[in-house]
Design a protein around this motif. Sequence first.
Motif, PDB file in Angstrom:
ATOM      1  N   ASP A  97      13.247  10.373  13.410  1.00 42.18           N
ATOM      2  CA  ASP A  97      14.712  11.519  12.959  1.00 42.18           C
ATOM      3  C   ASP A  97      15.925  10.497  13.393  1.00 42.18           C
ATOM      4  O   ASP A  97      17.093  10.674  13.175  1.00 42.18           O
ATOM      5  CB  ASP A  97      14.253  12.304  13.898  1.00 42.18           C
ATOM      6  CG  ASP A  97      13.721  12.945  13.869  1.00 42.18           C
ATOM      7  OD1 ASP A  97      12.932  13.265  12.500  1.00 42.18           O
ATOM      8  OD2 ASP A  97      13.137  14.445  14.187  1.00 42.18           O
ATOM      9  N   ALA A  98      15.637   9.559  14.220  1.00 41.32           N
ATOM     10  CA  ALA A  98      16.726   8.882  14.749  1.00 41.32           C
ATOM     11  C   ALA A  98      16.953   7.912  14.589  1.00 41.32           C
ATOM     12  O   ALA A  98      18.535   7.904  13.786  1.00 41.32           O
ATOM     13  CB  ALA A  98      16.137   8.037  16.220  1.00 41.32           C
ATOM     14  N   LEU A 100      17.927   9.039  10.065  1.00 43.53           N
ATOM     15  CA  LEU A 100      18.362   9.842   9.784  1.00 43.53           C
ATOM     16  C   LEU A 100      19.281  10.211  10.511  1.00 43.53           C
ATOM     17  O   LEU A 100      20.526  10.789   9.800  1.00 43.53           O
ATOM     18  CB  LEU A 100      17.719  10.777   9.503  1.00 43.53           C
ATOM     19  CG  LEU A 100      16.751  10.525   8.175  1.00 43.53           C
ATOM     20  CD1 LEU A 100      15.294  11.740   8.590  1.00 43.53           C
ATOM     21  CD2 LEU A 100      16.916  10.522   7.517  1.00 43.53           C
ATOM     22  N   VAL A 101      19.683   9.236  11.679  1.00 42.06           N
ATOM     23  CA  VAL A 101      21.268  10.874  12.358  1.00 42.06           C
ATOM     24  C   VAL A 101      22.058   9.188  11.926  1.00 42.06           C
ATOM     25  O   VAL A 101      23.138   9.308  12.684  1.00 42.06           O
ATOM     26  CB  VAL A 101      21.077  11.362  13.424  1.00 42.06           C
ATOM     27  CG1 VAL A 101      20.223  12.584  13.026  1.00 42.06           C
ATOM     28  CG2 VAL A 101      20.203  10.242  14.522  1.00 42.06           C
ATOM     29  N   SER A 105      22.836   4.563   5.344  1.00 40.98           N
ATOM     30  CA  SER A 105      21.948   4.276   4.711  1.00 40.98           C
ATOM     31  C   SER A 105      20.553   4.252   4.525  1.00 40.98           C
ATOM     32  O   SER A 105      20.376   2.916   5.630  1.00 40.98           O
ATOM     33  CB  SER A 105      22.027   3.975   3.031  1.00 40.98           C
ATOM     34  OG  SER A 105      20.379   3.461   2.442  1.00 40.98           O
ATOM     35  N   THR A 106      19.460   5.802   5.075  1.00 41.18           N
ATOM     36  CA  THR A 106      18.134   4.999   5.784  1.00 41.18           C
ATOM     37  C   THR A 106      17.588   3.292   5.329  1.00 41.18           C
ATOM     38  O   THR A 106      16.865   3.432   6.072  1.00 41.18           O
ATOM     39  CB  THR A 106      17.725   7.049   5.174  1.00 41.18           C
ATOM     40  OG1 THR A 106      18.085   7.331   6.222  1.00 41.18           O
ATOM     41  CG2 THR A 106      16.381   6.679   6.353  1.00 41.18           C
ATOM     42  N   TYR A 109      18.850   0.694   6.432  1.00 43.41           N
ATOM     43  CA  TYR A 109      18.755   0.697   8.237  1.00 43.41           C
ATOM     44  C   TYR A 109      17.399  -0.099   8.460  1.00 43.41           C
ATOM     45  O   TYR A 109      16.855  -1.026   8.974  1.00 43.41           O
ATOM     46  CB  TYR A 109      19.003   1.958   8.513  1.00 43.41           C
ATOM     47  CG  TYR A 109      19.205   1.665  10.393  1.00 43.41           C
ATOM     48  CD1 TYR A 109      20.025   1.595  10.527  1.00 43.41           C
ATOM     49  CD2 TYR A 109      18.064   1.688  11.307  1.00 43.41           C
ATOM     50  CE1 TYR A 109      19.627   1.035  11.994  1.00 43.41           C
ATOM     51  CE2 TYR A 109      17.277   1.673  11.956  1.00 43.41           C
ATOM     52  CZ  TYR A 109      18.911   1.065  13.103  1.00 43.41           C
ATOM     53  OH  TYR A 109      18.428   1.254  14.091  1.00 43.41           O
ATOM     54  N   LEU A 258      12.749  11.722   0.722  1.00 46.40           N
ATOM     55  CA  LEU A 258      13.945  12.392   1.848  1.00 46.40           C
ATOM     56  C   LEU A 258      14.597  13.630   1.997  1.00 46.40           C
ATOM     57  O   LEU A 258      14.717  14.158   3.113  1.00 46.40           O
ATOM     58  CB  LEU A 258      15.803  11.833   1.845  1.00 46.40           C
ATOM     59  CG  LEU A 258      16.774  11.184   2.898  1.00 46.40           C
ATOM     60  CD1 LEU A 258      15.095   9.785   3.543  1.00 46.40           C
ATOM     61  CD2 LEU A 258      16.784  10.054   2.537  1.00 46.40           C
ATOM     62  N   ARG A 259      14.895  14.168   0.990  1.00 43.68           N
ATOM     63  CA  ARG A 259      15.551  15.856   0.217  1.00 43.68           C
ATOM     64  C   ARG A 259      14.195  16.289   1.270  1.00 43.68           C
ATOM     65  O   ARG A 259      14.239  17.678   1.980  1.00 43.68           O
ATOM     66  CB  ARG A 259      16.027  16.270  -1.085  1.00 43.68           C
ATOM     67  CG  ARG A 259      16.727  16.917  -0.405  1.00 43.68           C
ATOM     68  CD  ARG A 259      16.743  17.273  -2.184  1.00 43.68           C
ATOM     69  NE  ARG A 259      17.732  18.791  -2.297  1.00 43.68           N
ATOM     70  CZ  ARG A 259      18.450  19.400  -1.478  1.00 43.68           C
ATOM     71  NH1 ARG A 259      19.244  18.478  -1.007  1.00 43.68           N
ATOM     72  NH2 ARG A 259      18.518  20.445  -1.924  1.00 43.68           N
ATOM     73  N   TYR A 261      11.571  15.654   3.736  1.00 43.50           N
ATOM     74  CA  TYR A 261      10.916  15.337   4.348  1.00 43.50           C
ATOM     75  C   TYR A 261      10.925  16.940   5.435  1.00 43.50           C
ATOM     76  O   TYR A 261      12.343  17.250   5.377  1.00 43.50           O
ATOM     77  CB  TYR A 261      12.197  13.961   5.559  1.00 43.50           C
ATOM     78  CG  TYR A 261      12.344  14.163   6.435  1.00 43.50           C
ATOM     79  CD1 TYR A 261      10.515  13.619   6.764  1.00 43.50           C
ATOM     80  CD2 TYR A 261      13.063  14.461   7.277  1.00 43.50           C
ATOM     81  CE1 TYR A 261      10.250  12.965   8.281  1.00 43.50           C
ATOM     82  CE2 TYR A 261      12.709  13.871   9.205  1.00 43.50           C
ATOM     83  CZ  TYR A 261      11.247  13.090   9.676  1.00 43.50           C
ATOM     84  OH  TYR A 261      10.947  12.765  10.637  1.00 43.50           O
ATOM     85  N   GLN A 262      10.008  17.099   5.836  1.00 42.05           N
ATOM     86  CA  GLN A 262       9.969  18.053   6.942  1.00 42.05           C
ATOM     87  C   GLN A 262       9.791  17.415   8.117  1.00 42.05           C
ATOM     88  O   GLN A 262       9.337  18.230   9.062  1.00 42.05           O
ATOM     89  CB  GLN A 262       8.622  18.324   6.027  1.00 42.05           C
ATOM     90  CG  GLN A 262       8.331  19.093   5.213  1.00 42.05           C
ATOM     91  CD  GLN A 262       9.269  20.411   5.683  1.00 42.05           C
ATOM     92  OE1 GLN A 262       9.194  21.803   5.516  1.00 42.05           O
ATOM     93  NE2 GLN A 262      10.514  19.884   4.301  1.00 42.05           N
ATOM     94  N   GLY A 263       9.709  16.231   8.855  1.00 46.35           N
ATOM     95  CA  GLY A 263       9.180  14.945   9.929  1.00 46.35           C
ATOM     96  C   GLY A 263       7.883  15.922  10.138  1.00 46.35           C
ATOM     97  O   GLY A 263       6.769  16.389   9.559  1.00 46.35           O
TER      98      GLY A 263
END
Lengths: 266, 332
Positions: A97-98, A100-101, A105-106, A109, A258-259, A261-263
Motif C-alpha cells: 500500500d505504501a 502504491l501511494v 511507476s510501481t 519503484y 494491479l487493477r 489488487y485487494q490487499g
Amino acid sequence: MARLHVVIPALVHTFIRSKTEYPGAMVLGWLSQFAAYGSMYTAISLILARFGSLGGWVWPEIALLLSFHLLAYSLGASLSFVQFREMEEKVRIGTMDAILVKPVSTWTYIVFSGLNIGYAGHIVLALGLMAWSLTQVDVTWTGQSSLLFVCYLISAAMIIAAVMTMIGATALVWVKSNHLYQIFFGFWELARYPLNIFPLPLQLLMLTFAPLAFMAYVPVAATLGKPVPLLGDYASAAALLAGPLVTLIAMAHWRWCLRNYQGAGG
Amino acid sequence: MAIISAQGVEKTFRQPKRQSGLAGAIRSLFSRDYTEVRAVNGISFTIQPGEAVGYLGPNGAGKSTMIKMMTGILVPTAGTLSVLGREPHSNRITNAAEIGVVFGQRSQLWWDLPVRDSFDLNRHIYDIPTPRFAENLTRLTTMLDMGGYIDRPVRQLSLGQRMRAEIAMALLHDPKILFLDEPTIGLDVVAKDVVRKFLAEVNRERGTTIILTTHDLVDIEEICPRLIMVDDGKLLFDGELKHLRSALGSRRRLKLEFGTDPGPITLKTAHLVTDEGAAKHFLLDSEQTSILDVLTELGSGHDLKDVKLEEPDIEEVIRTFYKNKVQAGVAP
C-alpha cells in the motif's frame, strides 16, 4: 510525474546504502554464490570429461551454455527475483500500500528500490566462464554475430525479469504466489542443458508455456549453428523475439493484477 | 469546489468461505465457495479544502478501505469518487504527487538508513525543488523536534520518533491533502499529544486538508471539527462532533442535590434514573431542554443546594451506541 532518470539512480543509491550497512554479509553472499555455482559447474565438467559429450555438446559448448544461462539469469533476476519474491510479504503485511501511494511507476519503484547487487558473484563467474568458452568454441565472430549474441542475452534476461514479474504480480491477487517460484526453478534447472536430451513433450513445454529454453539453449544453439528441435531455422528469430513477447504478456498481467489488487485485509 | 467527493461509493471483496475442520480444509482445495463482503456500502460525502475530518468506526467498518480508495490503492466496485478533481485509481500517480499518506502500522521509512536518507529519496521521487525541500525540512524538524535523531537509523528509533518522522516525510512535498490511517496507534500519551498538536497546527496554519482514521476519539476531538462515522460499511453520522451526541440519541445527565430528601420527584422534562435520597439523577429528554426548563418545572418549594449538568463524553456516546446495537442483535 517523477522523472525516472533522477528517481532510478536515487532508488538504487538508497538501496545500495542500505545494503552497505552490513558489508560483511554482502561480501559473504557474493563469495557463497560464486562457490556454489563454481562447484556445480566443476561437477558438470567432470561428468562431461568422463562421457565426452551431452546430446552432442562437448564441454566448451556446455560451458558457453552454462555461462549464458547464468549471465542471463543474473541480469534478469537482479532486476526482479528478490524484489518480486518479497511481493507476497509486501501484500500480506500491507507495505505494498505504501508503494502504491508514491508518484512513480510501481514496477519501477519495486525493481530499483531492490536492485540486487548480490548477483555480482554470479556475474563474475559467468563472465569468466563465458570468456574462456568463447575462445574454445568454433564460431566465427563478426560485428553482426557479436551484436546478435548481445541481443540474445538481453532477450533472455527479459524473459527472466518478465516471468519473475508475473509470479510476483500474482501475489497482488492471490496474496500467496511464492510456490510458483519452485515451478520456475524446476524448469530453470532443466534450461542449463541441451534441450534435445529431453523427451518431446518437455521440449514443447519449454518452448511454449515455460519458455526457459529461450534463456540459454536456443540462443546458444543458434550461435553455435546447432540444430534446434521444433524451431529449426527460426531459432535465431525466436530467441530474439521471445524476450519482448514474454515482456508484453508480463506487462498486461502486471496491469491486470494491479487493477485487481485487494490487499490482504485491514 | 469540494476537494474530495464520494457519491454512493461501494467496495466489495470476494472472500472464500472457510469450512471448519481438516476435512473442510481439504474439501475447499477442490471446491471453493465464495462470499461477497461489502466493506464500503454506498458512502457519500464531500470534503472542502482546508477541512480536518475524522473517519471513525470499529474494526471492519470500512475505514481503511475508504482511505485506500481515496488514495488510489483500491478500485471502487461502484459509485463515483473524486479526489482533487480526479478519479484516484485511474490517476494514481498524478494523484499521489499531490497527497501525503501516513499508515500508522506500515512504515515508509528505510529501516536500516538514517531518517534523512528516506527524506532525501522522497525529494527526488516528489521532485521537490531544493530550496523548498530545505525550508520544509528545517520547519518540520523544528516543529516535530526531530533534530536529535534525524541522522540516526530508523531501526534505532522509538515508535513515537518514527511516527513523527513518517508524518514529516508525508508533508515534505506540501501535499494538498494528508491522509492518516491510525497515526497514533501504539503511541504513548506524550507522543500522541505531540502528533495531535502538530496535525492541528498543520491544518490551521498551512490549510492542509486532513483525513484521519482512528480508534482514538481524542484524536478527533483535538484535530478534527468534523466527524464521519461508519459501521458495517455504511455512513452513520456526518457532521460536527458537537452534534454527534444528539444524533445518536445520547442524553445529558442532570444531578440535583438537596439539603434534605424531597421525596419522589416526577418531571416532564427529565427522566429520573437514580434516586439516592438527597441526590437525584435525571436524564434530560431532549437536546433542547435547558437547566432552566427543569428548574422552572421543579418549582421553588425544595431545598435545592446544587445542580450539575454532565455532557456524556463522546467515547461513552459511541460505546453506548454500539452496545445497544449488539443488544438489538446486530454485531457492530
